[in-house]
Design a protein around this motif. Structure first.
Motif, PDB file in Angstrom:
ATOM      1  N   ASN A  59      72.139  66.940  53.341  1.00  0.00           N
ATOM      2  CA  ASN A  59      72.583  65.551  53.213  1.00  0.00           C
ATOM      3  C   ASN A  59      71.641  64.632  53.978  1.00  0.00           C
ATOM      4  N   ASP A  60      72.072  64.049  55.103  1.00  0.00           N
ATOM      5  CA  ASP A  60      71.219  63.105  55.835  1.00  0.00           C
ATOM      6  C   ASP A  60      70.622  63.698  57.108  1.00  0.00           C
ATOM      7  N   THR A  61      70.792  65.001  57.331  1.00  0.00           N
ATOM      8  CA  THR A  61      70.498  65.595  58.634  1.00  0.00           C
ATOM      9  C   THR A  61      69.529  66.771  58.525  1.00  0.00           C
ATOM     10  N   ILE A  62      68.645  66.888  59.511  1.00  0.00           N
ATOM     11  CA  ILE A  62      67.759  68.045  59.623  1.00  0.00           C
ATOM     12  C   ILE A  62      68.556  69.216  60.198  1.00  0.00           C
ATOM     13  N   VAL A  63      68.574  70.344  59.483  1.00  0.00           N
ATOM     14  CA  VAL A  63      69.339  71.499  59.969  1.00  0.00           C
ATOM     15  C   VAL A  63      68.455  72.649  60.422  1.00  0.00           C
ATOM     16  N   GLY A 392      69.608  68.328  63.989  1.00  0.00           N
ATOM     17  CA  GLY A 392      70.660  67.381  64.316  1.00  0.00           C
ATOM     18  C   GLY A 392      70.279  65.934  64.145  1.00  0.00           C
ATOM     19  N   LYS A 393      68.972  65.658  64.000  1.00  0.00           N
ATOM     20  CA  LYS A 393      68.549  64.275  63.817  1.00  0.00           C
ATOM     21  C   LYS A 393      68.558  63.888  62.343  1.00  0.00           C
ATOM     22  N   LYS A 394      68.563  62.584  62.097  1.00  0.00           N
ATOM     23  CA  LYS A 394      68.529  62.093  60.731  1.00  0.00           C
ATOM     24  C   LYS A 394      67.219  62.481  60.053  1.00  0.00           C
ATOM     25  N   ALA A 395      67.302  62.737  58.769  1.00  0.00           N
ATOM     26  CA  ALA A 395      66.124  63.177  58.013  1.00  0.00           C
ATOM     27  C   ALA A 395      65.323  61.972  57.546  1.00  0.00           C
ATOM     28  N   ASP A 396      64.577  61.375  58.481  1.00  0.00           N
ATOM     29  CA  ASP A 396      63.618  60.305  58.202  1.00  0.00           C
ATOM     30  C   ASP A 396      62.230  60.922  58.354  1.00  0.00           C
ATOM     31  N   ILE A 397      61.598  61.233  57.234  1.00  0.00           N
ATOM     32  CA  ILE A 397      60.407  62.090  57.224  1.00  0.00           C
ATOM     33  C   ILE A 397      59.378  61.529  56.255  1.00  0.00           C
ATOM     34  N   ILE A 398      58.105  61.637  56.627  1.00  0.00           N
ATOM     35  CA  ILE A 398      57.034  61.252  55.705  1.00  0.00           C
ATOM     36  C   ILE A 398      56.038  62.395  55.571  1.00  0.00           C
ATOM     37  N   THR A 429      58.102  59.529  51.162  1.00  0.00           N
ATOM     38  CA  THR A 429      58.896  58.897  52.222  1.00  0.00           C
ATOM     39  C   THR A 429      60.364  59.239  51.997  1.00  0.00           C
ATOM     40  N   ILE A 430      60.985  59.797  53.023  1.00  0.00           N
ATOM     41  CA  ILE A 430      62.387  60.199  52.965  1.00  0.00           C
ATOM     42  C   ILE A 430      63.136  59.483  54.081  1.00  0.00           C
ATOM     43  N   VAL A 431      64.258  58.867  53.744  1.00  0.00           N
ATOM     44  CA  VAL A 431      65.072  58.159  54.738  1.00  0.00           C
ATOM     45  C   VAL A 431      66.520  58.619  54.604  1.00  0.00           C
ATOM     46  N   ASN A 432      67.076  59.060  55.728  1.00  0.00           N
ATOM     47  CA  ASN A 432      68.476  59.505  55.745  1.00  0.00           C
ATOM     48  C   ASN A 432      68.721  60.630  54.743  1.00  0.00           C
ATOM     49  N   GLY A 433      67.690  61.427  54.497  1.00  0.00           N
ATOM     50  CA  GLY A 433      67.797  62.549  53.577  1.00  0.00           C
ATOM     51  C   GLY A 433      67.575  62.204  52.122  1.00  0.00           C
ATOM     52  N   ASP A 434      67.392  60.928  51.811  1.00  0.00           N
ATOM     53  CA  ASP A 434      67.158  60.486  50.432  1.00  0.00           C
ATOM     54  C   ASP A 434      65.671  60.207  50.204  1.00  0.00           C
TER      55      ASP A 434
END
Length: 480
Positions: A59-63, A392-398, A429-434
């Motif tokens: 979802n929106d989180t790095i696991v 546990g952090k939000k999935a904001d990834i590039i 670019t990914i923000v909040n898992g999207d």
């Protein structure tokens, strides 16, 4: 560079980061999205770099973050192959005025009093709800294409900014401007306080938008109004964004500042300097100012490219970084640096401090990337949510591709990013898992429709802006 391999799996989640269970050996855990085959810059406390790394998102989180062995334990309906690119936290632009992108390129004729004789009159004549919405959408796309996943902003009609930002899919801290004269969304002086309060109450629990107060500056907001904003920010638990020490003569322009205290000392004196405050610029600071900011838990948004273009000075960024202040990077508005991405700001951050101190060993690339990611998160007091790739952090990834000629060779990913990369190298670019952008394709916006809206705005503004320049160029700066 010494590379450390860190495998952080969901076993750590059982320690308190999340409730996701460790998948059994005979089965695979179903996640939402997996990124594979990347050079992962975690930007965690140890600055772990994972070659051929994998990031697992639910979802929106790095696991999970680790090496390719994670692929035997996780599966997802969507897998992105980073193709040996650099995978890192999304960058954080800690100071902007994004709707001013509608005016980008104007007022470049050498106008001395650019803020008061050009910026403010242009805004008074041409700003509207629709312009702010359309320009924010353009700016948010520009940010997404350049790998900025979170930005902080001070402007007007921030509810329309929030709407546009969410349509693109970015994260933002949006501060409603409070100032002592009438503006587009507040016909009465200081009307922004009421506007901001309503906005904060509406967006307080939004997953992407953090609402804030944005008093313009110590010389455009009275002591009493700054204190009122401070009380409201405490009550509503909202950030306060403000321009501070951008110009050298601010102390003498503060009403009631008979002791000629510095802007930072003035904020301390009147009881409003605290850990909810983000100070934009902070160019003209002395050691006492730095001590006061650190003691208060406040933060600084450093804008070296805009400061250079505006000839306002070189901030003591190295001193702030070395002394452990909450320090992030910003571009300022698109009329101040003409950019909203951070790529050129990265090299400005390093090179201007080296020039200032005559020392080529400071602000090394790893430190600059830190400032653009977890540093920005700390500056916005969001380091528990974003800024690093950790469980546990939000999935904001590039993802930054490394196959273009300007990205080769890639011996040191930090140096490659600071001194070689440009916005066009950002592939995903990914923000909040999207997924907001994949392989340079923006997902949520009709680009042709957006471009036509911007052309309409440009046609409306051009002639007025040209005539305004002729008048403004005769005005002497109030900052001298």
């Amino acid at each position: 560079m010494k590379t450390r391999i860190s495998i952080i799996t969901s076993a750590l989640l059982l320690a308190g980061c999340s409730t996701v269970a460790e998948p059994q050996a005979e089965s695979q855990y179903n996640a939402s999205l997996i990124i594979t085959n990347g050079q992962v810059l975690t930007i965690n406390d140890e600055k772990d770099v994972i070659e051929n790394g994998v990031i697992v998102i639910e979802n929106d989180t790095i696991v999970a973050v680790g090496d390719a062995s994670l692929l035997s334990r996780y599966q997802a309906p969507k897998v992105i192959d980073a193709e040996d690119g650099i995978v890192m936290p999304g960058m954080i632009n800690t100071h902007n005025h994004l709707p001013m992108i509608a005016f980008r390129g104007l007022g470049e004729e050498g106008i001395e009093n650019r803020l008061f004789a050009y910026f403010f009159p242009l805004e008074k004549e041409k700003l509207s709800r629709d312009l702010i919405y359309q320009a924010t959408k353009l700016g948010a796309v520009d940010l997404a294409q350049s790998g900025v996943t979170t930005y902080a902003d001070m402007y007007y009609h921030v509810d329309d900014m929030a709407r546009a930002t969410k349509e693109v899919g970015l994260r933002a801290v949006l501060g409603e401007t409070v100032i002592k004269f009438p503006v587009v969304d507040a016909p009465e002086p200081y009307g922004g306080i009421e506007y901001a309060t309503q906005f904060i109450e509406e967006y307080q629990n939004d997953p992407l938008i953090t609402p804030a107060f944005a008093p313009h500056a110590v010389y455009t907001v009275s002591k009493e109004k700054l204190q009122e904003i401070n009380r409201l920010s405490a009550k509503l638990d909202a950030p306060v964004l403000i321009h501070v020490a951008e110009f050298g003569n601010e102390a003498e322009r503060i009403e009631g500042n008979d002791q000629q205290l510095s802007p930072v000392a003035w904020l301390k004196e009147i009881g409003v300097l605290d850990n909810r405050m983000v100070l934009a610029h902070g160019i003209h600071l002395d050691q006492n100012d730095i001590d006061l900011i650190k003691e208060a838990g406040a933060s600084v948004a450093h804008n070296p490219m805009a400061n250079a273009k505006g000839a306002t000075g070189i901030a003591p960024a190295w001193e702030m970084y070395r002394q452990g202040l909450r320090l992030g990077l910003g571009t300022d508005g698109p009329m101040s640096s003409n950019q909203v991405d951070l790529w050129r700001t990265l090299s400005y951050t390093a090179n201007m401090q080296r020039l200032k101190h005559n020392d080529r060993t400071i602000m090394i690339p790893e430190q600059v990337i830190e400032l653009s990611t977890i540093g920005g998160a700390r500056a916005l007091h969001m380091e528990d949510q974003i800024g690093s790739l950790e469980v546990g952090k939000k999935a904001d990834i590039i993802i930054i591709e490394t196959q273009s000629p300007n990205m080769m060779p890639n011996y040191n990913p930090y140096a490659t990013l600071v001194y070689q990369a440009n916005p066009g190298n950002v592939s995903t670019t990914i923000v909040n898992g999207d997924i907001v952008m994949e392989q340079r394709e923006i997902k949520n916006i009709d680009m042709a429709e957006m471009q036509q809206a911007v052309r309409t705005i440009e046609a409306d503004i051009a002639e007025f802006a040209k005539e305004l320049s002729k008048k403004a160029i005769k005005s002497k700066s109030l900052m001298n």
